[in-house]
Design an enzyme around this catalytic site. Structure first.
Site, PDB file in Angstrom:
ATOM      1  N   LYS A 178      50.990  25.428  40.215  1.00 26.87           N
ATOM      2  CA  LYS A 178      49.777  25.493  39.404  1.00 26.87           C
ATOM      3  C   LYS A 178      49.427  26.936  39.084  1.00 26.87           C
ATOM      4  CE  LYS A 178      45.264  25.448  40.246  1.00 26.87           C
ATOM      5  NZ  LYS A 178      44.813  26.215  39.081  1.00 26.87           N
ATOM      6  N   GLY A 231      45.659  34.520  45.760  1.00 23.15           N
ATOM      7  CA  GLY A 231      44.351  34.439  45.123  1.00 23.15           C
ATOM      8  C   GLY A 231      43.294  35.056  46.021  1.00 23.15           C
ATOM      9  N   SER A 232      42.081  34.578  45.878  1.00 28.63           N
ATOM     10  CA  SER A 232      40.965  35.200  46.591  1.00 28.63           C
ATOM     11  C   SER A 232      40.960  34.807  48.079  1.00 28.63           C
ATOM     12  CB  SER A 232      39.647  34.755  45.953  1.00 28.63           C
ATOM     13  OG  SER A 232      39.534  33.348  46.050  1.00 28.63           O
ATOM     14  N   GLU A 253      48.445  35.119  50.243  1.00 30.20           N
ATOM     15  CA  GLU A 253      48.339  36.511  49.746  1.00 30.20           C
ATOM     16  C   GLU A 253      46.957  36.641  49.132  1.00 30.20           C
ATOM     17  OE1 GLU A 253      50.617  38.742  50.233  1.00 30.20           O
ATOM     18  OE2 GLU A 253      52.124  37.364  51.008  1.00 30.20           O
ATOM     19  N   CYS A 287      45.883  43.395  42.752  1.00 27.03           N
ATOM     20  CA  CYS A 287      45.440  43.340  44.150  1.00 27.03           C
ATOM     21  C   CYS A 287      45.793  44.626  44.889  1.00 27.03           C
ATOM     22  CB  CYS A 287      46.069  42.148  44.833  1.00 27.03           C
ATOM     23  SG  CYS A 287      47.859  42.150  44.672  1.00 27.03           S
ATOM     24  N   GLU A 389      35.478  43.094  47.569  1.00 25.44           N
ATOM     25  CA  GLU A 389      36.433  43.325  46.485  1.00 25.44           C
ATOM     26  C   GLU A 389      35.740  43.156  45.131  1.00 25.44           C
ATOM     27  OE1 GLU A 389      39.464  40.281  45.787  1.00 25.44           O
ATOM     28  OE2 GLU A 389      40.963  41.864  45.637  1.00 25.44           O
TER      29      GLU A 389
END
Ligand code: NAD
Length: 485
Positions: A178, A231-232, A253, A287, A389
């Site tokens: 996805k 992602g977050s 990650e 990132c 972040e």
């Protein structure tokens, strides 16, 4: 390969392009113009169930397909991405807002490199053997897991999508993948490429939709045995809470708040050029960008003056314009989040040295979501600005007096993804590198990537590593067989 992109995207399931079973679509936007640019399937657990069935069927043959054949097909995928580089680059820029020159130079070549790298990697991937003197020999099989889920973010859409899919397929798994709902286009095009490359039907299934619906259906499906997620940190925590109790293998990650530590004895020109890039490349939406710049006190004023001058000169504008150094922020929601962070920094006593405002380019991008590259001074290590972040074109600068103080500042967040250290004292570089709490350290460089090296973070930046053998190990199960002699 077909070059048009339909207004209504479709899922790629079992080798066919099909709409969502619910018939529902969601809007996709071009962030540089603010206009709706198409519709993407709002896939739900029924679509995921159909994809999993297709993947399970395909696994019976893909898992035993000879390595040479897997190598050949993955290499062909890489060639077809390269052959269609212009189409992919344009789709990526339209979807993400990044300058077209950047998609051409980095995103798309890197996506084909991912397939080429793991196509070759699987040919050399070996398992261990352990002999017990003359009594027994143990050998370890590295078998594919089965059906695995790969979920990726919007910042480097095809690049990070393929970084997961390529090793998963190379290792013999079938994949339910996805992309981010914010940047679906290049993932859709990848479906066409894998079809043309001869990847058997059902080996790779690409589903579109939101995290809370499609993503949740993937992580919750009992037949999906491993999840590779980028992602977050917030979504990573949610995924871990679902996957851990049912013992799914997990690679996470996640976010970062990376320090860029600059000592007075650095190579000034090289540091300056690279620091502008490591702060603002891809509008700061990588990132690995260094969002907290830590500068030794003796060069702080000189750094500040020159850095601000250089940042002022970065042209923000239409991603299609070769002269634009900075494109659009990926979405309206993210634009508002970043602008909110700038306001928060002001409330926390920060001084905006440059930037801080939205940009409204003339012409077709007048309604797009653009922000000036922004440098903030005067916020301490404990402020929200230096703890959370932002993931946009915003950096802070802080001063340090000693190496110990630099380390304290560098390690003063919940994150630990990457760090950059600038010094010509190599002894110090090694010493500081070993003590910064990060999975990735760059000394006198940034974003220099060898795909064989372990990639990932510590603390709240993630669990597990991608890249090289680490990725192939993640996407296989080790089985030890002990034979008595
Ligand atoms: P996000 O977490 O909102 O979404 C990432 C992906 O996860 C999307 O495909 C989304 O649809 C999906 N998702 C969201 N919630 C989910 C859920 N509950 N279950 C399953 N899937 C779900 O992140 P984003 O905003 O797309 O990306 C930005 C973030 O990604 C930043 O925090 C950035 O630091 C991080 N990132 C990390 C790395 C790394 O290598 N560590 C690389 C790139 C980006």
């Amino acid at each position: 390969m077909q070059q048009d992109i339909p207004w209504h995207l479709e899922n790629f399931i079992g080798g066919s392009f099909i709409g969502p079973l619910s018939g529902n679509f969601i809007d996709n936007f071009n962030p540089a113009t603010g206009e709706v640019s198409g519709k993407i399937p709002d896939s739900n657990e029924q679509d995921v169930a159909v994809a999993v069935k297709a993947a399970q069927k395909a696994f019976t043959t893909w898992s035993v397909t000879p390595l040479e054949k897997r190598f050949e097909i993955l290499n062909r995928i890489a060639e077809l991405i390269d052959d269609n580089k212009e189409l992919f680059a344009l789709a990526e820029s339209n979807d993400n807002g990044k300058p077209l020159w950047l998609s051409r130079k980095v995103d798309i070549p890197r996506a084909s490199a991912n397939f080429r790298f793991f196509a070759t990697g699987i040919m050399h991937f070996a398992a261990e053997s352990h002999q017990m003197e003359d009594s027994a020999i143990n050998y370890t099989l590295r078998q594919p897991i089965g059906v695995v889920g790969c979920i990726s973010p919007w910042n480097l859409p095809l690049y990070l999508f393929t970084w997961k899919i390529a090793p998963a397929l190379a290792a013999g798994n079938c994949v339910i993948a996805k992309p981010s709902e914010v940047t679906p286009l290049t993932a859709f095009l990848l479906g066409r490429v894998v079809k043309e490359a001869g990847l058997p039907d059902g080996v790779l299934n690409i589903l579109h939709g939101t995290g809370p619906v499609t993503g949740e259906a993937i992580i919750q499906h009992p037949a999906i045995k491993a999840i590779s997620f980028t992602g977050s940190t917030r979504a990573g925590a949610r995924i871990a809470s679902v996957a851990a109790p049912v013992f799914k293998k997990l690679s996470l990650e996640l976010g970062g708040k990376n320090p860029n530590i600059i000592f007075a004895d650095c190579d000034w020109e090289k540091m300056m050029n690279t620091t502008v890039q490591s702060s603002f490349a891809n509008q700061g939406q990588i990132c690995l960008c260094g969002s907290r710049i830590l500068v030794e006190a003796s060069i702080y004023d000189k750094f500040k003056t020159e850095f601000v001058e250089r940042v002022k000169a970065l042209k923000v504008g239409d991603p299609m314009d070769e002269k634009s150094k900075q494109g659009a922020i990926v979405s309206k929601v993210h634009f508002e989040k970043v602008m909110g962070c700038i306001e928060k920094a002001k409330e926390e006593g920060g001084t905006i040295l440059v930037g801080g405002q939205a940009v409204q380019p003339e012409g077709r991008c007048a309604n797009g979501w653009f922000i000036q590259p922004t440098v903030i001074e005067g916020v301490g290590p404990d402020t929200v600005t230096n703890q959370e972040e932002i993931f946009g074109p915003v950096v802070t600068i802080q001063k340090f007096n000693t190496e110990e103080e630099a380390l304290q500042l560098a390690n003063a967040t919940q994150y630990g993804l990457a760090a950059t250290i600038w010094t010509s004292n190599l002894t110090r570089a090694h010493r500081v590198g070993a003590r910064v709490e990060s999975g990735i350290i760059w000394i006198n460089c940034w974003l220099l990537r060898d795909l064989r090296t372990p990639f990932g973070g510590v603390k709240n930046s993630g669990v597990g590593r991608e890249g090289g053998w680490e990725a192939l190990r993640f996407f296989t199960e080790a089985k030890n067989i002990c034979v008595q002699l």
